[in-house]
Design a protein around this motif. Structure first.
Motif, PDB file in Angstrom:
ATOM      1  N   TYR A 255      16.545   2.088  53.019  1.00 19.03           N
ATOM      2  CA  TYR A 255      16.343   3.111  53.294  1.00 19.03           C
ATOM      3  C   TYR A 255      15.006   2.643  54.194  1.00 19.03           C
TER       4      TYR A 255
ATOM      5  N   ARG B 259      13.102   4.405  47.362  1.00 27.66           N
ATOM      6  CA  ARG B 259      14.491   4.656  47.260  1.00 27.66           C
ATOM      7  C   ARG B 259      15.477   3.509  47.770  1.00 27.66           C
TER       8      ARG B 259
ATOM      9  N   ASP C  75      17.980   2.146  44.894  1.00 25.18           N
ATOM     10  CA  ASP C  75      18.987   1.683  44.965  1.00 25.18           C
ATOM     11  C   ASP C  75      18.992  -0.134  44.253  1.00 25.18           C
TER      12      ASP C  75
ATOM     13  N   LEU D  10      18.677  10.540  45.581  1.00 21.58           N
ATOM     14  CA  LEU D  10      18.769   8.990  46.908  1.00 21.58           C
ATOM     15  C   LEU D  10      18.977  10.455  47.740  1.00 21.58           C
TER      16      LEU D  10
ATOM     17  N   THR E  32      11.421   5.981  40.171  1.00 21.92           N
ATOM     18  CA  THR E  32      12.813   5.482  39.617  1.00 21.92           C
ATOM     19  C   THR E  32      12.039   6.056  38.759  1.00 21.92           C
TER      20      THR E  32
END
Length: 248
Positions: A55, A60, A64, A175, A183
């Protein structure tokens, strides 16, 4: 307890000092994992997991990477998530480590409309403030509480909780959202909504590159804009001058 660092290559100076800080002050440190880019200087006491950054936005990529680690890394179910710029300056037992929530008073200028589940930031401000506003709105749309768990020190996460968030589509929706979702607040609030737990309010100690002293009362601090050769670099070198077991 195991510790997971998310890492993007930046010369590695901050990661070195962070590892030295947990080697010096940490008790009951489990295995140490680094996911993302693989630093060249770490010893075999660190398990490195190469993972791409697909990303364009940092937050993000962090989410991930943590999701990948929760599925495939051989970590304890309960683990601590760290960034490379977290530095401990007092002894800490990681098996008895608190769940931290950011202290409201520190961000009082950025908030209005106190509510039962947290405080709502005003519109505008920095990109991070906008992410915070969006995170609160996203959590509300998912029927979750809002506590501010994104703080510059290690944060409690659970592999099984993260996998449950993936299974329920929460991570995919986060996302895909137009503005990044924070997060630690996402996973922390999902867990808190399912089964409330205790937490401790704390200040967030973060130093700019021209800082040359540890903040009063800090047991852990972070940096805004670390620059090699800056005063804060000198501070870190004076605090953690010696190699540790996590370095070659």
């Amino acid at each position: 307890m195991d510790i997971l660092y998310t890492y993007k290559e930046n010369g590695g100076m901050e990661l070195r000092y962070s590892l030295r800080s947990i080697a010096r002050y940490g008790r009951n440190v489990g295995r140490v994992f680094v996911i993302g880019d693989v630093p060249s200087f770490v010893s075999d006491r660190v398990t490195c997991i190469s993972h791409p950054a697909p990303y364009a936005v940092k937050e993000r990529n962090i989410m991930d990477a943590i999701v990948h680690a929760a599925h495939f890394a051989d970590m304890t179910d309960e683990f601590l998530r760290s960034s490379d710029d977290h530095f401990y300056v007092r002894h800490v037992d990681f098996d008895d480590y608190p769940v931290w929530r950011k202290k409201v008073q520190e961000w009082k200028e950025a908030y209005d409309d106190p509510s039962e589940n947290g405080l709502l930031p005003v519109k505008g401000g920095s990109g991070y403030h906008r992410q915070l506003v969006h995170t609160r709105a996203f959590l509300a749309s998912e029927g979750l509480t809002f506590h501010y768990f994104d703080i510059h020190r290690n944060t409690h996460l659970s592999r099984s909780v993260i996998r449950e968030c993936v299974k329920r589509g929460l991570v995919a929706r986060a996302l895909r959202s137009r503005t990044p979702v924070l997060t630690d607040s996402l996973f922390g609030n999902y867990r808190y909504t399912m089964e409330p737990f205790g937490f401790t309010d704390t200040l967030d100690y973060k130093l700019r590159s021209d800082a040359c002293e540890v903040p009063d009362g800090a047991d852990c601090f972070s940096t805004y804009d670390f620059k090699e050769g800056s005063p804060v670099h000198g501070l870190l070198e004076s605090l953690f001058p010696d190699k540790c077991i996590y370095e070659k």
